[in-house]
Scaffold this motif. Sequence first.
Motif, PDB file in Angstrom:
ATOM      1  N   PRO A  71      65.556  35.143  51.577  1.00  0.00           N
ATOM      2  CA  PRO A  71      64.234  34.779  51.040  1.00  0.00           C
ATOM      3  C   PRO A  71      63.989  35.438  49.686  1.00  0.00           C
ATOM      4  O   PRO A  71      64.398  36.589  49.449  1.00  0.00           O
ATOM      5  N   THR A  72      63.334  34.710  48.789  1.00  0.00           N
ATOM      6  CA  THR A  72      62.930  35.236  47.489  1.00  0.00           C
ATOM      7  C   THR A  72      61.456  34.912  47.296  1.00  0.00           C
ATOM      8  O   THR A  72      60.892  34.093  48.034  1.00  0.00           O
ATOM      9  N   PRO A  73      60.797  35.508  46.293  1.00  0.00           N
ATOM     10  CA  PRO A  73      59.389  35.170  46.055  1.00  0.00           C
ATOM     11  C   PRO A  73      59.171  33.688  45.740  1.00  0.00           C
ATOM     12  O   PRO A  73      58.082  33.161  45.952  1.00  0.00           O
ATOM     13  N   MET A  74      60.218  33.014  45.249  1.00  0.00           N
ATOM     14  CA  MET A  74      60.081  31.618  44.832  1.00  0.00           C
ATOM     15  C   MET A  74      60.617  30.630  45.856  1.00  0.00           C
ATOM     16  O   MET A  74      60.425  29.428  45.728  1.00  0.00           O
ATOM     17  N   GLY A  75      61.341  31.127  46.867  1.00  0.00           N
ATOM     18  CA  GLY A  75      61.930  30.213  47.845  1.00  0.00           C
ATOM     19  C   GLY A  75      63.065  30.841  48.626  1.00  0.00           C
ATOM     20  O   GLY A  75      62.861  31.843  49.308  1.00  0.00           O
ATOM     21  N   LEU A  76      64.255  30.285  48.451  1.00  0.00           N
ATOM     22  CA  LEU A  76      65.375  30.683  49.294  1.00  0.00           C
ATOM     23  C   LEU A  76      66.674  30.545  48.521  1.00  0.00           C
ATOM     24  O   LEU A  76      66.893  29.560  47.820  1.00  0.00           O
ATOM     25  N   ILE A  77      67.540  31.561  48.658  1.00  0.00           N
ATOM     26  CA  ILE A  77      68.904  31.464  48.137  1.00  0.00           C
ATOM     27  C   ILE A  77      69.838  31.318  49.327  1.00  0.00           C
ATOM     28  O   ILE A  77      69.775  32.100  50.277  1.00  0.00           O
ATOM     29  N   ILE A  78      70.703  30.319  49.272  1.00  0.00           N
ATOM     30  CA  ILE A  78      71.654  30.051  50.345  1.00  0.00           C
ATOM     31  C   ILE A  78      73.056  30.303  49.805  1.00  0.00           C
ATOM     32  O   ILE A  78      73.436  29.766  48.762  1.00  0.00           O
ATOM     33  N   GLN A  79      73.819  31.122  50.527  1.00  0.00           N
ATOM     34  CA  GLN A  79      75.194  31.431  50.110  1.00  0.00           C
ATOM     35  C   GLN A  79      76.165  30.949  51.176  1.00  0.00           C
ATOM     36  O   GLN A  79      76.039  31.293  52.358  1.00  0.00           O
ATOM     37  N   HIS A  80      77.149  30.154  50.749  1.00  0.00           N
ATOM     38  CA  HIS A  80      78.207  29.683  51.638  1.00  0.00           C
ATOM     39  C   HIS A  80      79.371  30.671  51.595  1.00  0.00           C
ATOM     40  O   HIS A  80      79.526  31.418  50.626  1.00  0.00           O
ATOM     41  N   SER A 108      82.298  30.198  50.993  1.00  0.00           N
ATOM     42  CA  SER A 108      83.174  29.892  49.849  1.00  0.00           C
ATOM     43  C   SER A 108      82.711  30.576  48.579  1.00  0.00           C
ATOM     44  O   SER A 108      83.431  30.612  47.581  1.00  0.00           O
ATOM     45  N   GLY A 109      81.489  31.117  48.616  1.00  0.00           N
ATOM     46  CA  GLY A 109      80.901  31.729  47.433  1.00  0.00           C
ATOM     47  C   GLY A 109      79.895  30.834  46.733  1.00  0.00           C
ATOM     48  O   GLY A 109      79.193  31.269  45.820  1.00  0.00           O
ATOM     49  N   ARG A 110      79.797  29.588  47.154  1.00  0.00           N
ATOM     50  CA  ARG A 110      78.851  28.662  46.529  1.00  0.00           C
ATOM     51  C   ARG A 110      77.413  29.090  46.804  1.00  0.00           C
ATOM     52  O   ARG A 110      77.074  29.483  47.921  1.00  0.00           O
ATOM     53  N   ILE A 111      76.584  29.004  45.774  1.00  0.00           N
ATOM     54  CA  ILE A 111      75.180  29.396  45.870  1.00  0.00           C
ATOM     55  C   ILE A 111      74.292  28.170  45.669  1.00  0.00           C
ATOM     56  O   ILE A 111      74.500  27.389  44.742  1.00  0.00           O
ATOM     57  N   ILE A 112      73.316  28.024  46.550  1.00  0.00           N
ATOM     58  CA  ILE A 112      72.323  26.950  46.439  1.00  0.00           C
ATOM     59  C   ILE A 112      70.953  27.611  46.438  1.00  0.00           C
ATOM     60  O   ILE A 112      70.645  28.404  47.334  1.00  0.00           O
ATOM     61  N   GLU A 113      70.140  27.299  45.446  1.00  0.00           N
ATOM     62  CA  GLU A 113      68.798  27.874  45.390  1.00  0.00           C
ATOM     63  C   GLU A 113      67.755  26.784  45.610  1.00  0.00           C
ATOM     64  O   GLU A 113      67.807  25.724  44.979  1.00  0.00           O
ATOM     65  N   SER A 114      66.829  27.051  46.522  1.00  0.00           N
ATOM     66  CA  SER A 114      65.770  26.106  46.845  1.00  0.00           C
ATOM     67  C   SER A 114      64.422  26.760  46.562  1.00  0.00           C
ATOM     68  O   SER A 114      64.196  27.905  46.957  1.00  0.00           O
ATOM     69  N   PHE A 115      63.548  26.023  45.884  1.00  0.00           N
ATOM     70  CA  PHE A 115      62.245  26.563  45.498  1.00  0.00           C
ATOM     71  C   PHE A 115      61.131  25.925  46.331  1.00  0.00           C
ATOM     72  O   PHE A 115      61.156  24.723  46.602  1.00  0.00           O
ATOM     73  N   TYR A 116      60.143  26.737  46.700  1.00  0.00           N
ATOM     74  CA  TYR A 116      59.015  26.215  47.468  1.00  0.00           C
ATOM     75  C   TYR A 116      58.379  25.006  46.781  1.00  0.00           C
ATOM     76  O   TYR A 116      58.013  24.023  47.434  1.00  0.00           O
ATOM     77  N   HIS A 117      58.256  25.063  45.447  1.00  0.00           N
ATOM     78  CA  HIS A 117      57.538  23.992  44.748  1.00  0.00           C
ATOM     79  C   HIS A 117      58.303  22.670  44.734  1.00  0.00           C
ATOM     80  O   HIS A 117      57.761  21.636  44.354  1.00  0.00           O
ATOM     81  N   ASP A 118      59.583  22.705  45.149  1.00  0.00           N
ATOM     82  CA  ASP A 118      60.364  21.466  45.202  1.00  0.00           C
ATOM     83  C   ASP A 118      60.193  20.707  46.519  1.00  0.00           C
ATOM     84  O   ASP A 118      60.682  19.580  46.653  1.00  0.00           O
ATOM     85  N   PHE A 119      59.526  21.314  47.492  1.00  0.00           N
ATOM     86  CA  PHE A 119      59.260  20.625  48.766  1.00  0.00           C
ATOM     87  C   PHE A 119      58.002  19.770  48.576  1.00  0.00           C
ATOM     88  O   PHE A 119      56.883  20.234  48.795  1.00  0.00           O
TER      89      PHE A 119
END
Length: 261
Positions: free
Chosen positions: A60-69, A71-82
Motif C-alpha cells: 500500500p502507498t498513499p496514492m494506491g498500490l504497488i504490485i511486484q511480481h 519476475s521483478g515486474r512492477i505494476i502501480e495502481s492509483f486510487y484515482h484510476d478506479f
Amino acid sequence: MYLSELNLYPIKSTKAYSVLQAWVRWQGLNFDREFMLTEPDGKMISARKDKTCFELAAFPTPMGLIIQHTSGRIIESFYHDFQRQQGCEVWGTAFESWVASEEVNQALSELFGRAVQLRWLGERSPRTHKNGQNIVSFADSNPLMLASTASLAEVQGWSPIPLSMAQFRPNLVIDGGEPFAEEGWQKIKIGEVVFQVAEPCTRCVMITRNLQTLELDPQAEPLRTLKKQHTNANGKPIFGVHLIPQNEGVLRVGDKISLLD
C-alpha cells in the motif's frame, strides 16, 4: 499470551505483508484485503486454483498500490484510476466494487495468461457480514483471522511434512496458551481492541500449496491431517478462529491478549 505477528494481505489471495502495528477498522485491518483479483465477470480469483496469485506481493502507498511480481515486474495502481463500478462476488455474496484502469488490468492479464481485473472496495466496504450488522472486506467470511503457535505445534506433531504458519494465512498470530484454546473463547481484548470470536476457520486446499514451489502438495497435506485429527461438528477441518472487531483501534506486536468472556 501476546501478539507475535501482524499480517496484511492487501490483495486477497496474494503474499502476506507483515507489519509491527496496524489500525483495526470495522471491516478488518486497515489495508487488509481491500483489493481483489477477479475474472472479467467479477468472480474472485484465488490461489486455491491460480498459483500466480502467490507470485504477487502488494504494498500500500498513499496514492494506491504497488504490485511486484516474482519476475521483478512492477505494476502501480492509483486510487484515482478506479473510475467505474461493476458487480463482483465472494463466496456467493454479490456487491459492487471499483475496477482498475485498463493499463493495470492488461499488465496483470499478461502475468495470468488470460483476462483478469483488479478490484478495489472503495473508501468504505459495501459488503455486509452474514450477521447483517458488521461490514467485511474481500476476506472470505469475517473481518480477521487469528491463529496460535501452540495450535500449529500440535498440528505439526501430527503432520508428515514440515509446516509453517504462513500456509494458514492468519492476520494475527499469538504465542502462549494451550493448543486450540482459542476455539473456546467468546470475547478477547488485544491492545486497544475488543473482538468477538465468531467461529473456527474451516480449511481448504489452499493450505496445501507449497510456499517455495507454489505447487499443491501431492498428498494434500496438511489438509488431510486436519481432516483426520481436528474437525468441527460437521466434520470440516479447522485451524484458527475468525474475529469480529467491537471497536476500532491500534494493534501492536507484543500486545497482551486478555480473555473477557
